[in-house]
Enzyme design. Structure first.
Site, PDB file in Angstrom:
ATOM      1  N   ARG A 223       5.772   3.207   1.531  1.00 16.45           N
ATOM      2  CA  ARG A 223       4.467   3.726   1.642  1.00 16.45           C
ATOM      3  C   ARG A 223       4.725   3.031   3.464  1.00 16.45           C
ATOM      4  O   ARG A 223       4.884   2.595   3.574  1.00 16.45           O
ATOM      5  CB  ARG A 223       4.096   2.428   0.720  1.00 16.45           C
ATOM      6  CG  ARG A 223       3.809   2.927  -0.882  1.00 16.45           C
ATOM      7  CD  ARG A 223       2.111   4.047  -0.497  1.00 16.45           C
ATOM      8  NE  ARG A 223       2.117   4.691  -1.877  1.00 16.45           N
ATOM      9  CZ  ARG A 223       3.093   5.709  -2.878  1.00 16.45           C
ATOM     10  NH1 ARG A 223       3.559   6.432  -2.219  1.00 16.45           N
ATOM     11  NH2 ARG A 223       2.732   5.770  -3.880  1.00 16.45           N
ATOM     12  N   HIS A 271       3.088  12.750   3.914  1.00 14.78           N
ATOM     13  CA  HIS A 271       3.329  12.886   2.700  1.00 14.78           C
ATOM     14  C   HIS A 271       3.902  13.225   0.872  1.00 14.78           C
ATOM     15  O   HIS A 271       2.920  13.532   0.337  1.00 14.78           O
ATOM     16  CB  HIS A 271       2.098  11.473   1.933  1.00 14.78           C
ATOM     17  CG  HIS A 271       2.502  10.734   0.838  1.00 14.78           C
ATOM     18  ND1 HIS A 271       2.057   9.522   0.599  1.00 14.78           N
ATOM     19  CD2 HIS A 271       3.227  10.358  -0.140  1.00 14.78           C
ATOM     20  CE1 HIS A 271       2.180   8.486  -0.138  1.00 14.78           C
ATOM     21  NE2 HIS A 271       2.997   9.110  -0.720  1.00 14.78           N
TER      22      HIS A 271
HETATM   23  P1  NAP Z   1      10.408   0.311  -9.227  1.00  6.38           P
HETATM   24  O1  NAP Z   1      11.157   1.368 -10.397  1.00  6.38           O
HETATM   25  O2  NAP Z   1       9.711  -0.433  -9.408  1.00  6.38           O
HETATM   26  O3  NAP Z   1      12.353  -0.247  -8.262  1.00  6.38           O
HETATM   27  C1  NAP Z   1      11.684  -0.765  -7.099  1.00  6.38           C
HETATM   28  C2  NAP Z   1      12.467  -1.883  -6.267  1.00  6.38           C
HETATM   29  O4  NAP Z   1      11.786  -2.995  -5.271  1.00  6.38           O
HETATM   30  C3  NAP Z   1      13.265  -2.398  -7.433  1.00  6.38           C
HETATM   31  O5  NAP Z   1      14.727  -2.504  -6.937  1.00  6.38           O
HETATM   32  C4  NAP Z   1      12.988  -4.100  -7.165  1.00  6.38           C
HETATM   33  O6  NAP Z   1      13.634  -5.006  -7.577  1.00  6.38           O
HETATM   34  C5  NAP Z   1      12.751  -3.230  -5.429  1.00  6.38           C
HETATM   35  N1  NAP Z   1      11.550  -4.587  -4.601  1.00  6.38           N
HETATM   36  C6  NAP Z   1      10.412  -4.434  -5.199  1.00  6.38           C
HETATM   37  N2  NAP Z   1      10.210  -6.263  -4.641  1.00  6.38           N
HETATM   38  C7  NAP Z   1      10.679  -6.169  -3.704  1.00  6.38           C
HETATM   39  C8  NAP Z   1      11.602  -7.699  -2.327  1.00  6.38           C
HETATM   40  N3  NAP Z   1      10.253  -8.084  -2.689  1.00  6.38           N
HETATM   41  N4  NAP Z   1      12.967  -7.995  -2.166  1.00  6.38           N
HETATM   42  C9  NAP Z   1      13.322  -6.586  -2.681  1.00  6.38           C
HETATM   43  N5  NAP Z   1      13.214  -5.600  -3.301  1.00  6.38           N
HETATM   44  C10 NAP Z   1      12.000  -5.641  -4.426  1.00  6.38           C
HETATM   45  O7  NAP Z   1       9.588   1.773  -8.421  1.00  6.38           O
HETATM   46  P2  NAP Z   1      10.566   3.031  -7.811  1.00  6.38           P
HETATM   47  O8  NAP Z   1      10.098   4.152  -8.855  1.00  6.38           O
HETATM   48  O9  NAP Z   1      11.768   3.074  -7.845  1.00  6.38           O
HETATM   49  O10 NAP Z   1       9.455   3.911  -6.494  1.00  6.38           O
HETATM   50  C11 NAP Z   1       9.419   2.638  -5.353  1.00  6.38           C
HETATM   51  C12 NAP Z   1       8.100   3.296  -4.936  1.00  6.38           C
HETATM   52  O11 NAP Z   1       8.645   4.669  -4.018  1.00  6.38           O
HETATM   53  C13 NAP Z   1       6.528   3.478  -5.026  1.00  6.38           C
HETATM   54  O12 NAP Z   1       6.185   2.487  -5.386  1.00  6.38           O
HETATM   55  C14 NAP Z   1       6.152   4.712  -4.336  1.00  6.38           C
HETATM   56  O13 NAP Z   1       5.552   3.050  -2.919  1.00  6.38           O
HETATM   57  C15 NAP Z   1       7.124   5.315  -3.909  1.00  6.38           C
HETATM   58  N6  NAP Z   1       7.363   6.458  -3.567  1.00  6.38           N
HETATM   59  C16 NAP Z   1       7.159   7.424  -2.972  1.00  6.38           C
HETATM   60  C17 NAP Z   1       6.643   8.663  -2.964  1.00  6.38           C
HETATM   61  C18 NAP Z   1       6.705  10.079  -1.612  1.00  6.38           C
HETATM   62  O14 NAP Z   1       6.282  10.406  -2.283  1.00  6.38           O
HETATM   63  N7  NAP Z   1       7.389   9.187  -1.055  1.00  6.38           N
HETATM   64  C19 NAP Z   1       7.376   9.204  -4.390  1.00  6.38           C
HETATM   65  C20 NAP Z   1       7.016   8.294  -4.620  1.00  6.38           C
HETATM   66  C21 NAP Z   1       7.211   7.052  -5.045  1.00  6.38           C
HETATM   67  P3  NAP Z   1      14.179  -5.420  -8.816  1.00  6.38           P
HETATM   68  O15 NAP Z   1      14.284  -4.066  -9.443  1.00  6.38           O
HETATM   69  O16 NAP Z   1      15.084  -7.040  -8.783  1.00  6.38           O
HETATM   70  O17 NAP Z   1      13.296  -5.039  -9.395  1.00  6.38           O
END
Ligand code: NAP
Length: 308
Positions: A223, A271
């Site tokens: 983000r 985005h």
């Molecule tokens: P997810 O499955 O919830 O995974 C989040 C990861 O981040 C997990 O490995 C988590 O650690 C880690 N994390 C969270 N807080 C942290 C912290 N404080 N320190 C270290 N690691 C941390 O999420 P996802 O499905 O992979 O999606 C991630 C993000 O991608 C979304 O939230 C969104 O913002 C972004 N996104 C962007 C687009 C775009 O078009 N640009 C599209 C889709 C998504 P743990 O494994 O230990 O919980």
């Protein structure tokens, strides 16, 4: 029983067809034509309406149309209301595609070649073998793991960092604050795919850039608010970073006079790394609706305390 959809109306038309065809027992309604609000049990939204429970008193589940849920104001949601994020396989594919494109763009110095073409300059730069290019992925969740595995398949030296430990074939996995230094110091290209929370807002800042190798590059597909934009400009000016690919910004679209529009070191996209596609997202959503109706746990449930 009805589901209210509150998001992009163009894709809404396709969602409506899919519900009519495969789940006629759930009436699909599209915001703002919600009919009798008492009949609405499910909300599928990018952004919920204000005063959600006053507006939708019978609401049982809030489904996000997106993988990230940082746009929701958690404090305004009743703590007992389940919030479920979108685990559309098309989002995963889109993120893999974009991260791969951006990594190869940086790895093969395409930004330099695009500039050289404009300047009429025919000059080759040495190729770096993929196994000598270290890719560091911030966030090893659903999307980070998929990207890491895919990039490892190209032969890149891939690492990942998350809050909790995990194991992933061909990927060096790091966890926790204490591991961040070593992870950053061995990442030539850092890809941010973290969720936006209080703990990760502004994480891409001068301090983090200083811990990366000099001349490293950044890809942000998390983000916009992960990045302190001024610090990126400074790091590029100082040569601490050499280039960046940004799909997200803190203000979208950015102002006409935003510095990044004209910055040749930054490749900017609006985005578009990934988008929810109703055709691939529908089976995932329907599976969760049926799970909820059977009283089973739903997949992609958000932990409101953690914020992701
Ligand atoms: P997810 O499955 O919830 O995974 C989040 C990861 O981040 C997990 O490995 C988590 O650690 C880690 N994390 C969270 N807080 C942290 C912290 N404080 N320190 C270290 N690691 C941390 O999420 P996802 O499905 O992979 O999606 C991630 C993000 O991608 C979304 O939230 C969104 O913002 C972004 N996104 C962007 C687009 C775009 O078009 N640009 C599209 C889709 C998504 P743990 O494994 O230990 O919980």
């Amino acid at each position: 029983m009805a589901l209210l959809y509150k998001s992009d109306p163009v894709r809404g038309a396709r969602w409506k067809e899919l519900f009519a065809q495969h789940a006629p027992d759930i009436e699909f309604r599209q915001w703002p034509d919600m009919g009798d609000p008492d009949e609405i049990r499910y909300l599928l939204a990018w952004m919920p309406p204000e005063n959600i429970m006053a507006c939708l008193p019978s609401l049982e589940v809030l489904f996000a149309t997106s993988a990230g849920v940082d746009q929701f104001e958690f404090d305004a949601l009743p703590p007992e209301l389940p919030v479920v994020r979108m685990l559309d396989p098309a989002i995963e594919r889109g993120m893999i595609e974009y991260a791969t494109f951006a990594t190869l763009w940086l790895h093969r110095r395409m930004g330099d070649y695009a500039r050289q073409q404009r300047e009429g300059q025919w000059q080759a730069h040495m190729l770096v073998p993929t196994e000598k290019r270290r890719i560091g992925i911030l966030g090893l969740g659903q999307l980070g793991c998929a990207i890491a595995t895919h990039l490892a398949g190209y032969g890149f030296d891939v690492s990942g960092w998350a809050r909790s430990p995990r194991e992933l074939a061909n990927v060096h996995c790091h966890s926790g604050e204490e591991a961040l230094d070593g992870f950053l110091a061995s990442s030539d290209i850092v890809i941010c795919v973290l969720p936006l929370t209080d703990a990760t807002r502004g994480i891409l800042n001068a301090d983090l850039f200083a811990r990366m190798p000099k001349g490293a590059a950044l890809i942000n597909i998390g983000r916009g608010e992960h990045l302190v934009e001024h610090d990126l400009t400074q790091a590029l000016d100082d040569g601490q970073l050499s280039a960046a690919v940004l799909d997200v910004l803190s203000e979208e679209p950015p102002a006409d006079d935003h510095l990044f529009w004209q910055d040749e070191r930054i490749l900017l996209t609006p985005h578009v790394a990934a988008m929810t596609q109703p055709d691939s997202a529908f089976p995932v959503l329907l599976d969760n609706l049926r799970r909820h109706q059977r009283g089973e746990p739903m997949v992609g449930r958000v932990d409101l305390q953690r914020g992701y």
